[in-house]
Write a protein that holds these residues in place. Sequence first.
Motif, PDB file in Angstrom:
ATOM      1  N   SER A 132       0.827  -1.195   0.000  1.00 16.89           N
ATOM      2  CA  SER A 132       0.000   0.000   0.000  1.00 16.89           C
ATOM      3  C   SER A 132       0.870   1.257   0.000  1.00 16.89           C
ATOM      4  O   SER A 132       0.585   2.212  -0.712  1.00 16.89           O
ATOM      5  N   SER A 133       1.933   1.267   0.782  1.00 15.68           N
ATOM      6  CA  SER A 133       2.838   2.413   0.833  1.00 15.68           C
ATOM      7  C   SER A 133       3.535   2.616  -0.509  1.00 15.68           C
ATOM      8  O   SER A 133       3.669   3.745  -0.977  1.00 15.68           O
ATOM      9  N   LEU A 134       3.949   1.535  -1.123  1.00 16.15           N
ATOM     10  CA  LEU A 134       4.596   1.625  -2.429  1.00 16.15           C
ATOM     11  C   LEU A 134       3.620   2.142  -3.480  1.00 16.15           C
ATOM     12  O   LEU A 134       3.955   3.014  -4.278  1.00 16.15           O
ATOM     13  N   GLU A 135       2.399   1.617  -3.466  1.00 16.15           N
ATOM     14  CA  GLU A 135       1.388   2.079  -4.415  1.00 16.15           C
ATOM     15  C   GLU A 135       1.091   3.559  -4.222  1.00 16.15           C
ATOM     16  O   GLU A 135       0.905   4.299  -5.180  1.00 16.15           O
ATOM     17  N   HIS A 136       1.052   3.986  -2.966  1.00 19.03           N
ATOM     18  CA  HIS A 136       0.816   5.400  -2.663  1.00 19.03           C
ATOM     19  C   HIS A 136       1.960   6.263  -3.208  1.00 19.03           C
ATOM     20  O   HIS A 136       1.720   7.316  -3.801  1.00 19.03           O
ATOM     21  N   GLU A 137       3.178   5.815  -3.019  1.00 22.05           N
ATOM     22  CA  GLU A 137       4.348   6.547  -3.503  1.00 22.05           C
ATOM     23  C   GLU A 137       4.343   6.630  -5.032  1.00 22.05           C
ATOM     24  O   GLU A 137       4.629   7.675  -5.614  1.00 22.05           O
ATOM     25  N   ILE A 138       4.001   5.543  -5.693  1.00 24.91           N
ATOM     26  CA  ILE A 138       3.937   5.523  -7.159  1.00 24.91           C
ATOM     27  C   ILE A 138       2.857   6.490  -7.641  1.00 24.91           C
ATOM     28  O   ILE A 138       3.087   7.286  -8.561  1.00 24.91           O
TER      29      ILE A 138
END
Length: 108
Positions: A20-26
């Motif tokens: 979720s954090s990675l998707e948010h950053e992307i």
Amino acid sequence: MADRAPKNDASRFQDAQAKSSLEHEIASEQASALGRSGRQVATRLKAYEEALASGEDHQKDLNRAVDAVYRFLIQRELLGLRDRSAIVRDYDIPREILARLGTSGKRH
């Protein structure tokens, strides 16, 4: 043969949270890049309109505006945003620029 311990609920939650954090950053980076492209379109359109109003040769500014709009629209399509009508309306993109979108040729 290597043995792996089964994942427990806590590790599954941590995996989901990391994803979720990675998707948010992307998504944040995509929005930022799209914003920069939109500002570039606005800048190029303004330069084109000023050159047109001054009676100067506006070909260079036309080419730059076409390139900026084309890149912006392609970038939006890659993000799944396929409705061009709102962009054409909001940025008030002239017909001369729209007619040249996707044409090949040296524009620099």
